[in-house]
Design an enzyme around this catalytic site. Structure first.
Site, PDB file in Angstrom:
ATOM      1  N   PHE A   1       8.640   2.662  13.127  1.00 35.97           N
ATOM      2  CA  PHE A   1       7.547   1.703  12.935  1.00 35.97           C
ATOM      3  C   PHE A   1       7.933   0.591  11.964  1.00 35.97           C
ATOM      4  CE2 PHE A   1       4.790   5.008  14.684  1.00 35.97           C
ATOM      5  CZ  PHE A   1       3.703   4.315  15.202  1.00 35.97           C
TER       6      PHE A   1
ATOM      7  N   GLU B   1       7.774  10.094  10.844  1.00 41.23           N
ATOM      8  CA  GLU B   1       6.555   9.922  11.636  1.00 41.23           C
ATOM      9  C   GLU B   1       5.938  11.300  11.936  1.00 41.23           C
ATOM     10  OE1 GLU B   1       4.519   7.561  12.188  1.00 41.23           O
ATOM     11  OE2 GLU B   1       3.323   8.569  13.711  1.00 41.23           O
ATOM     12  N   TRP B   2       5.572  11.997  10.863  1.00 39.45           N
ATOM     13  CA  TRP B   2       4.848  13.262  10.969  1.00 39.45           C
ATOM     14  C   TRP B   2       5.501  14.224  11.963  1.00 39.45           C
ATOM     15  CZ3 TRP B   2       2.455  13.293   6.644  1.00 39.45           C
ATOM     16  CH2 TRP B   2       1.976  12.100   6.108  1.00 39.45           C
TER      17      TRP B   2
ATOM     18  N   ASN C   1      -7.602   1.259   9.998  1.00 39.68           N
ATOM     19  CA  ASN C   1      -6.286   1.361  10.634  1.00 39.68           C
ATOM     20  C   ASN C   1      -6.486   1.289  12.137  1.00 39.68           C
ATOM     21  OD1 ASN C   1      -5.354   1.875   8.078  1.00 39.68           O
ATOM     22  ND2 ASN C   1      -4.654   3.971   8.494  1.00 39.68           N
TER      23      ASN C   1
ATOM     24  N   ARG D   1       0.850  -1.184   0.000  1.00 41.57           N
ATOM     25  CA  ARG D   1       0.000   0.000   0.000  1.00 41.57           C
ATOM     26  C   ARG D   1       0.880   1.227   0.000  1.00 41.57           C
ATOM     27  NH1 ARG D   1      -2.742   2.558   5.070  1.00 41.57           N
ATOM     28  NH2 ARG D   1      -3.700   4.357   4.080  1.00 41.57           N
TER      29      ARG D   1
ATOM     30  N   GLU E   1      -3.763  -0.734   8.184  1.00 40.48           N
ATOM     31  CA  GLU E   1      -2.583  -0.429   8.993  1.00 40.48           C
ATOM     32  C   GLU E   1      -2.740  -1.070  10.360  1.00 40.48           C
ATOM     33  OE1 GLU E   1      -1.398   3.680   9.578  1.00 40.48           O
ATOM     34  OE2 GLU E   1      -1.796   4.149   7.486  1.00 40.48           O
TER      35      GLU E   1
ATOM     36  N   TYR F   1      -4.514   0.738  16.052  1.00 40.02           N
ATOM     37  CA  TYR F   1      -3.275   0.658  16.827  1.00 40.02           C
ATOM     38  C   TYR F   1      -3.469   0.318  18.297  1.00 40.02           C
ATOM     39  CZ  TYR F   1      -0.804   2.468  12.793  1.00 40.02           C
ATOM     40  OH  TYR F   1      -0.264   2.594  11.543  1.00 40.02           O
TER      41      TYR F   1
ATOM     42  N   HIS G   1      -3.043  10.913   1.560  1.00 32.59           N
ATOM     43  CA  HIS G   1      -2.510  10.585   2.884  1.00 32.59           C
ATOM     44  C   HIS G   1      -1.939  11.880   3.482  1.00 32.59           C
ATOM     45  CE1 HIS G   1      -0.976   7.009   5.413  1.00 32.59           C
ATOM     46  NE2 HIS G   1      -0.678   8.090   6.105  1.00 32.59           N
TER      47      HIS G   1
ATOM     48  N   ASN H   1      -6.856   8.437   3.619  1.00 33.45           N
ATOM     49  CA  ASN H   1      -6.308   7.779   4.787  1.00 33.45           C
ATOM     50  C   ASN H   1      -6.685   8.562   6.035  1.00 33.45           C
ATOM     51  OD1 ASN H   1      -4.346   5.907   6.222  1.00 33.45           O
ATOM     52  ND2 ASN H   1      -3.556   7.914   6.807  1.00 33.45           N
ATOM     53  N   GLU H   2      -7.410   7.934   6.939  1.00 30.07           N
ATOM     54  CA  GLU H   2      -7.680   8.493   8.260  1.00 30.07           C
ATOM     55  C   GLU H   2      -8.120   9.948   8.240  1.00 30.07           C
ATOM     56  OE1 GLU H   2      -4.476   7.862  10.980  1.00 30.07           O
ATOM     57  OE2 GLU H   2      -4.546   5.699  10.790  1.00 30.07           O
TER      58      GLU H   2
ATOM     59  N   TRP I   1       1.859  -1.874   9.299  1.00 28.50           N
ATOM     60  CA  TRP I   1       2.548  -0.576   9.235  1.00 28.50           C
ATOM     61  C   TRP I   1       3.800  -0.683  10.061  1.00 28.50           C
ATOM     62  CZ3 TRP I   1       1.681   3.730   6.340  1.00 28.50           C
ATOM     63  CH2 TRP I   1       2.491   4.836   6.642  1.00 28.50           C
TER      64      TRP I   1
END
Ligand code: GBH
Length: 526
Positions: A468, A459-460, A330, A101, A406, A332, A145, A192-193, A452
């Site tokens: 990750f 990571e943003w 997604n 992906r 994810e 977590y 994204h 995405n999200e 993921w």
């Protein structure tokens, strides 16, 4: 037809042999919904791995300007994937991955967010997709994204996702992607999200474009335009592309599992249960209810948000209703949820917020003290994954099933030597894949699983501090080194079996129901 086996040690449990049950593991993988069996997938996102931020004719995105403003790491180089994609795809193939992906950078394709295409951007994604196909890796492509072209955003009241013009711009961009890549890409995700891009981008300001909004109205507005853009792009695909191209299109939503905190007083317990339900509505139902339950926002949101929650016209409701071939999920972490009218909220990144979006939700989370946490501070609660999958299955019954797009964890890995021994990550994946298996056994229609992430990446707002990946990236040399988890994943893919060594997964049975015990609940609440 693939057979999946879940092998405990002891005992041994057969995996579901249903042909629709496709799995992928490893960082962000995705499955192809209608065709089944895309497994062993990894997921990534353009801004997190590509680099080459001002090369190849790429226009700026809001994440370029936002991370510059924060003053820390940026995605300017990231994993240098723009230049190294061939080697990265070879590495995927060598691990036996069959699905991958990725996301397209809108501003690499359309530097101004509208109009003229950037030929080098077109060539890059064509080459990347061809390379994947040549290596037997099926791409799943996310159109958005989070990296909105900067040209479509200027600070102000009605810009970016706040401006309804974005719906047309996004739909035009989606058309370009379907036209250019739809002959080879059979699996699309519109967004995405959107929870993250709307709440963190237009509410708490933790994500680009970094706007803060106290009453939450901008958050709801951004989400409204996102849903409309999603629905228009899906409509376009279904009318003009799907008949010939034959792919599937869906959306990826993020949600933790919200377990109601117990209480000896049944009245209080009920208010926690209602809060836990609201928590799921404010994360998942906000987007999923309009799509799978008739075109409008959840009743609780309508009741509590008042005028802040925009209205859909009847025509828009019709357009949104059913606008996803499958549910991308997604996931977590999980939390216990209690009622809290003030809605004090500590985000997954530590920002404390009062009121607004979270005040409307009137719920706050509590962690069980026995839970392990990842390097993000996120709780490891495999049974919450089982609960969430079953809940999604029951509430939405998506006709094309659920694809986990994810799932994964950050692990503190200060050196490469430590990183390659990522047994915590192996245990996390083992536990979560087993939890997903349990949901499937109980009837959840889960058809794919993407881990993921393939590579450590940007990571943003936390930059390169969080890892990750199943593959370690040395950012100084750009050297890639598969970790133990990559080998674990490769063998999962190869064997179609999950082997669980004794002690090799997170045991959480003790915390599943014990929370209903009033004493503990009170301790936690105190
Ligand atoms: C995903 O976001 C992203 O799609 C991906 O790009 C990213 O790298 C990856 O996960 C790892 O972070 O308490 O406010 O945080 C997941 C982000 C984390 C959002 C948990 C929701 C819970 C609500 N999600 N978070 S909050």
């Amino acid at each position: 037809m693939h057979k999946y086996h879940l092998v405990h040690n002891p005992p041994r449990v057969s995996w579901l042999p249903a042909p629709s049950c496709a799995y992928a593991s490893l960082s962000t993988a995705a499955l192809r919904p209608p065709v089944a069996h895309a497994h062993r997938l990894h997921a990534t996102a353009s801004y997190q791995i590509e680099g080459a931020w001002n090369e190849g004719g790429r226009g700026l995105s809001i994440w370029d300007t936002f991370s510059k403003k924060l003053g820390g790491d940026t995605g300017e180089i990231a994993c240098d994937h723009y230049y190294r994609y061939r080697d990265d795809v070879k590495l995927m193939a060598s691990l036996g991955l069959k699905n991958y992906r990725l996301s397209v950078s809108w501003s690499r394709l359309q530097p101004d967010g509208r109009g003229a295409l950037n030929p080098e951007g077109v060539a890059f994604y064509n080459d990347l997709i061809n390379c994947l196909v040549e290596h037997g890796v099926e791409p799943m492509v996310t159109l958005y994204h989070w990296d909105l072209p900067a040209a479509l955003h200027e600070d102000g009241e009605r810009d970016g996702w706040l401006n309804e013009d974005i719906v047309q711009a996004y739909t035009d961009y989606a058309r370009v992607c379907f036209e250019l890549f739809g002959d080879r890409v059979k699996s699309w995700l519109t967004f995405n999200e959107p929870w993250c891009s709307c709440v963190l981008g237009y509410g708490t300001g933790e994500h680009a474009p970094g706007l803060k909004c106290e009453d939450g109205s901008k958050v709801y507005r951004a989400a409204h335009n996102t849903l409309l853009a999603h629905a228009h792009a899906v409509d376009l695909y279904r009318r003009h592309f799907q008949p010939q191209q034959g792919g599937a299109i869906g959306i990826t939503l993020n949600s933790g599992w919200s377990e109601p905190l117990g209480d000896a007083d049944p009245h209080v317990a009920r208010s926690h249960a209602a809060a836990a339900h609201r928590s799921l509505m404010w994360s998942l139902g906000w987007f999923a209810d309009p799509i799978w339950r008739g075109g409008d926002y959840p009743r609780e949101m309508r009741e509590r948000c008042g005028d802040k929650l925009p209205e859909f016209t009847e025509a828009e409701k019709k357009l949104i209703s059913g606008s996803s071939d499958f549910l991308g999920l997604n996931h977590y972490a999980s939390e216990f949820i209690q009622h809290n009218e003030a809605g004090d909220f500590v985000s997954g990144w530590g920002t404390v917020t009062k009121g607004g979006f979270f005040g409307d939700m009137a719920a706050t989370s509590v962690s069980h003290p026995s839970w392990s946490r990842t390097d993000m501070g996120w709780n490891v609660v495999p049974w919450g994954f089982t609960e969430l999958l079953l809940w999604c299955h029951r509430r939405y019954q998506p006709s094309g099933g659920i694809y986990v797009t994810e799932n994964g964890c950050a692990v503190p890995e200060p050196t490469k030597e430590l990183a390659v021994e990522d047994h915590f990550r192996v245990a996390y994946f083992t536990s979560y894949v087993a939890a997903m298996h349990e949901a499937i056994e109980k009837g959840a229609d889960v058809r794919g699983y993407y881990a993921w992430s393939f590579l450590d990446n940007f990571e943003w707002q936390l930059g390169f501090s969080k890892r990750f990946g199943m593959v370690h990236v040395d950012y100084a040399t750009q050297q890639r080194t598969p970790k133990a988890s990559a080998k674990w994943f490769a063998s999962l893919v190869a064997a179609n079996e999950l082997h669980i060594e004794v002690g090799a997964r997170f045991t959480d049975a003790a915390t599943t129901h014990v929370i209903a015990d009033a004493t503990l609940a009170q301790q936690l609440a105190a």
